[in-house]
Design an enzyme around this catalytic site. Structure first.
Site, mmCIF file in Angstrom:
data_model
loop_
_atom_site.group_PDB
_atom_site.id
_atom_site.type_symbol
_atom_site.label_atom_id
_atom_site.label_comp_id
_atom_site.label_asym_id
_atom_site.label_seq_id
_atom_site.Cartn_x
_atom_site.Cartn_y
_atom_site.Cartn_z
ATOM 1 N N GLU A 1 37.051 54.676 -5.596
ATOM 2 C CA GLU A 1 36.340 55.662 -6.422
ATOM 3 C C GLU A 1 36.674 57.055 -5.916
ATOM 4 O O GLU A 1 36.355 57.404 -4.779
ATOM 5 C CB GLU A 1 34.829 55.433 -6.367
ATOM 6 C CG GLU A 1 34.040 56.411 -7.238
ATOM 7 C CD GLU A 1 32.544 56.237 -7.105
ATOM 8 O OE1 GLU A 1 31.815 57.048 -7.701
ATOM 9 O OE2 GLU A 1 32.111 55.311 -6.396
ATOM 10 N N LEU A 2 37.314 57.862 -6.726
ATOM 11 C CA LEU A 2 37.792 59.172 -6.309
ATOM 12 C C LEU A 2 36.638 60.038 -5.811
ATOM 13 O O LEU A 2 35.656 60.270 -6.529
ATOM 14 C CB LEU A 2 38.502 59.866 -7.478
ATOM 15 C CG LEU A 2 39.156 61.217 -7.173
ATOM 16 C CD1 LEU A 2 40.274 61.041 -6.152
ATOM 17 C CD2 LEU A 2 39.683 61.856 -8.452
ATOM 18 N N ASP A 3 36.756 60.509 -4.573
ATOM 19 C CA ASP A 3 35.743 61.357 -3.929
ATOM 20 C C ASP A 3 34.365 60.720 -3.935
ATOM 21 O O ASP A 3 33.346 61.426 -3.898
ATOM 22 C CB ASP A 3 35.678 62.736 -4.608
ATOM 23 C CG ASP A 3 36.929 63.555 -4.359
ATOM 24 O OD1 ASP A 3 37.642 63.275 -3.381
ATOM 25 O OD2 ASP A 3 37.208 64.472 -5.160
ATOM 26 N N GLY A 4 34.311 59.381 -3.975
ATOM 27 C CA GLY A 4 33.023 58.709 -4.055
ATOM 28 C C GLY A 4 32.721 57.814 -2.873
ATOM 29 O O GLY A 4 31.767 57.032 -2.918
ATOM 30 N N HIS B 1 34.407 62.493 3.765
ATOM 31 C CA HIS B 1 33.984 61.133 3.431
ATOM 32 C C HIS B 1 35.133 60.161 3.642
ATOM 33 O O HIS B 1 36.308 60.552 3.737
ATOM 34 C CB HIS B 1 33.527 61.071 1.966
ATOM 35 C CG HIS B 1 34.612 61.425 0.988
ATOM 36 N ND1 HIS B 1 35.449 60.482 0.415
ATOM 37 C CD2 HIS B 1 35.038 62.624 0.508
ATOM 38 C CE1 HIS B 1 36.316 61.087 -0.386
ATOM 39 N NE2 HIS B 1 36.087 62.390 -0.339
#
Length: 296
Positions: free
Chosen positions: A238-241, A233
């Protein structure tokens, strides 16, 4: 480990080829307007993919075209296309296929994701240039330098993180197009992200159900998961978002121990990251909000 082979890129003559990406509110006449413009400019469309999101009312298209003497005519083409783009409220870009994107790969101690990218690059299956590898450890210097790629060791601790990031930015800003986090185990700051919006690609494991914190594979094994996978991604605050480019999964069973899950997980991570980086390098990804349209 052996490399996962991506389709060989044909580069007989890319000097006059360009890729146009467009996203805009859906309405009649978009394809006709773009096609007519390229035709009247003397361009030859060699590939066209489109998608309409009826729920969101958005239209997306990717067009590859050939135009004689592109290097000297591309800027004027873009200037002449602007009024058409404005009339349809387009977000758009035109990229020359002959200008390969320059990558900076960030890595920590795990080598599997890095190795896959190096193999694909060496074999000519990754349509990009690896400009450098940056690491907070020195473990992979000899490996990377054996490929003839510069290796930069910048240690990172809680106390030195701001200074380390300053050094990283000095290396990559205006020097590379894309930053790839190939299992780089440090959080990227919002300041860093501002320099590379939708141009930092990360890979992380993704389980069903998801497990956070330490030892995720041990947690997954204890819960008896039946599917494990990975997600590539774009990086946002936003962490890993961030917007997802690619995902893949593989079934596992009670017969697989923690080491088996780690091995399978690393294999999936390699494949997924290589696909995501390749698609970005070939201008196959359009980001809209927190989603992507991928013409793969």
């Amino acid at each position: 480990m052996t490399p996962t082979v991506l389709p060989k890129i044909q580069r007989d003559d890319q000097r006059n080829r360009a890729r146009m990406l467009v996203s805009c509110p859906d309405q009649p006449g978009i394809v006709a307007a773009v096609s007519r413009f390229l035709y009247e400019y003397g361009a030859n469309i060699v590939q066209s993919d489109q998608y309409t999101n009826h729920d969101g009312g958005m239209f997306y298209i990717r067009i590859e075209f050939d135009l004689e003497d592109l290097d000297n005519r591309c800027d004027q083409l873009m200037a002449d296309f602007s009024p058409i783009a404005d009339s349809f409220q387009m977000k758009w870009s035109v990229n020359r296929a002959s200008r390969k994107k320059r990558l900076a790969i960030f890595v920590s101690k795990e080598d599997h994701a890095l190795l896959e990218l190096l193999w694909q690059w060496q074999a000519g299956h990754l349509d990009a240039d690896i400009a450098m590898v940056v690491s907070n450890h020195n473990d992979m210097r000899s490996l990377v330098e054996s490929f003839g790629i510069p290796y930069h060791h910048i240690p990172v601790t809680a106390d030195t993180k701001p200074e380390a990031e300053r050094k990283q930015l000095e290396l990559v800003v205006n020097q590379v197009d894309v930053v790839v986090l190939a299992r780089y185990m440090q959080i990227i700051s919002p300041k860093f992200i501002e320099y590379f919006p939708n141009r930092i690609i990360n890979i992380h494991h993704s389980f069903l159900p998801a497990f956070v914190g330490g030892k995720p594979y041990a947690q997954a094994h204890n819960r008896g998961v039946k599917i494990i996978g990975a997600t590539a991604h774009y990086v946002t605050e936003e962490l890993d978002g961030g917007p997802i480019i690619e995902q893949d999964v593989q079934r596992v069973s009670h017969r697989d121990n923690v080491d088996d899950l780690k091995r399978i997980g690393r294999h999936i991570e390699r494949i997924v990251l290589a696909r995501a980086v390749s698609w970005h390098a070939e201008d196959r990804v359009i980001v809209h909000g927190n989603k992507t349209v991928v013409f793969n």
